[in-house]
Design an enzyme around this catalytic site. Structure first.
Site, PDB file in Angstrom:
ATOM      1  N   SER A 127     -77.843 -58.674  65.873  1.00  0.00           N
ATOM      2  CA  SER A 127     -78.434 -57.293  65.924  1.00  0.00           C
ATOM      3  C   SER A 127     -77.239 -56.748  65.429  1.00  0.00           C
ATOM      4  CB  SER A 127     -78.819 -56.887  67.262  1.00  0.00           C
ATOM      5  OG  SER A 127     -79.053 -55.559  67.294  1.00  0.00           O
ATOM      6  N   TYR A 140     -78.708 -55.887  76.297  1.00  0.00           N
ATOM      7  CA  TYR A 140     -79.031 -56.480  75.000  1.00  0.00           C
ATOM      8  C   TYR A 140     -78.007 -56.720  74.134  1.00  0.00           C
ATOM      9  CZ  TYR A 140     -81.427 -57.201  70.734  1.00  0.00           C
ATOM     10  OH  TYR A 140     -81.931 -57.747  69.482  1.00  0.00           O
TER      11      TYR A 140
END
Length: 247
Positions: A127, A140
C-alpha cells in the site's frame, strides 16, 4: 505459456488482475477462500482453487494442486480503519495474520519449486500508506510496512537462487470492495471511539473529496502486469495517481 497464481481473486484488484492475465494468454490459478467460478470467464487456461492464506493446510493444498507456476501474486488482504484505541487486539491479529503472515506463508510454500527451477517471481501487493502514513490506519499500515521490509530483505537472499521479488504499492481506492469491506468491519466492531469520531469523520470526508487523487483498479492491474513482464521494472512499483505522486 506462463502460469501465475493470484491470491484474493473473489473481488477487487485480485479479480481484475486475474481477468487481465487470462486475456493476455497466461494460465491463471485464481484462488479464493470460497471459490465462485462464475466470477471469471470460462477458459482452458483458468483454474480456480480454494485458498485461505491464514491456514497452513489450505496453503499447502493450494500450492500442491496448482502445480508448477512462474509468478506468485500475493494480493489477498483485509483493510482496517480505526484509531488504535478503537482496535480490538483480535482485529489487529487478524489483519497481521492475513496481510503479513499470509504473505509469508505463500512465499514459503512456493519457494521449494522456484528454488528447484532456479527461477520464479514473487509480487507482493502492499500500500502507498507505507510511503506516507495516514491517520486511523496505524494497524493496517504496520501490517503492510512489515511486508515491504520482509520483501526487501527476501530479495537479497533469493537473488543468488535466480528468484526475483517485487512490490506493488496501490494508492487509495475508497469506492472498491476493499474499502467498503473495511468500513463494514469497522461498523461490526463498534465504530470509532467517541473521542475520535469528529476527527475520524473529517478524515473520511477528506479521503472521499472529489479533487483527491485516487487509484483505479486498472492502475493496480497495470502495475502487477509490469512487475510480471518487465525485467527492468523497479522493485517498488506505485499504482495509481496518488501513489505515483507520493513516490
Amino acid at each position: 505459456m506462463k502460469t501465475v497464481l493470484i491470491t484474493g481473486c473473489s473481488s477487487g484488484f485480485g479479480l481484475d488482475t486475474a481477468r487481465h492475465f487470462l486475456e493476455q494468454g497466461w494460465k491463471v490459478i485464481a484462488t479464493m477462500r470460497s471459490p465462485k467460478p462464475d466470477l471469471l470467464p470460462a477458459s482452458d487456461n483458468l483454474v480456480i482453487l480454494p485458498l485461505d492464506v491464514t491456514d497452513d493446510v489450505s496453503v499447502r493444498n493450494a500450492i500442491r494442486a496448482a502445480g508448477p507456476i512462474d509468478v506468485l501474486v500475493n494480493n489477498a488482504g483485509i483493510g482496517w480503519l480505526n484509531a488504535l484505541e478503537g482496535t480490538p487486539i483480535d482485529v489487529a491479529q487478524a489483519v497481521f495474520e492475513t496481510n503479513t503472515l499470509g504473505t509469508m506463508r505463500m512465499v514459503r510454500a512456493v519457494l521449494p519449486q522456484f528454488r528447484e527451477c532456479g527461477a520464479g517471481l514473487i509480487i507482493n501487493v502492499t500500500s502507498s500508506v507505507t510511503m506516507k502514513p495516514l491517520p486511523l490506519l496505524s494497524v493496517y499500515t504496520a501490517s503492510k510496512a512489515a511486508v515491504n521490509a520482509f520483501t526487501e530483505s527476501l530479495a537479497l537472499e533469493l537473488a543468488p537462487l535466480g528468484i526475483a521479488v517485487k512490490i506493488v504499492l496501490p494508492g487509495a481506492a475508497p469506492d472498491t470492495s476493499f474499502g467498503n469491506n473495511a468500513l463494514a468491519l469497522l461498523t461490526a466492531n463498534g465504530g470509532f471511539p467517541n473521542a475520535y469520531s469528529d476527527f475520524a469523520n473529517s478524515v473520511i470526508s477528506a479521503m472521499r473529496a472529489p479533487d483527491m487523487l485516487k487509484t483505479l483498479p486498472s492502475d493496480v492491474v497495470d502495475a502487477v502486469w509490469q512487475a510480471a513482464t518487465d525485467p527492468s521494472a523497479p522493485m517498488r512499483i506505485p499504482a495509481g495517481a496518488d501513489a505515483v505522486a507520493l513516490a
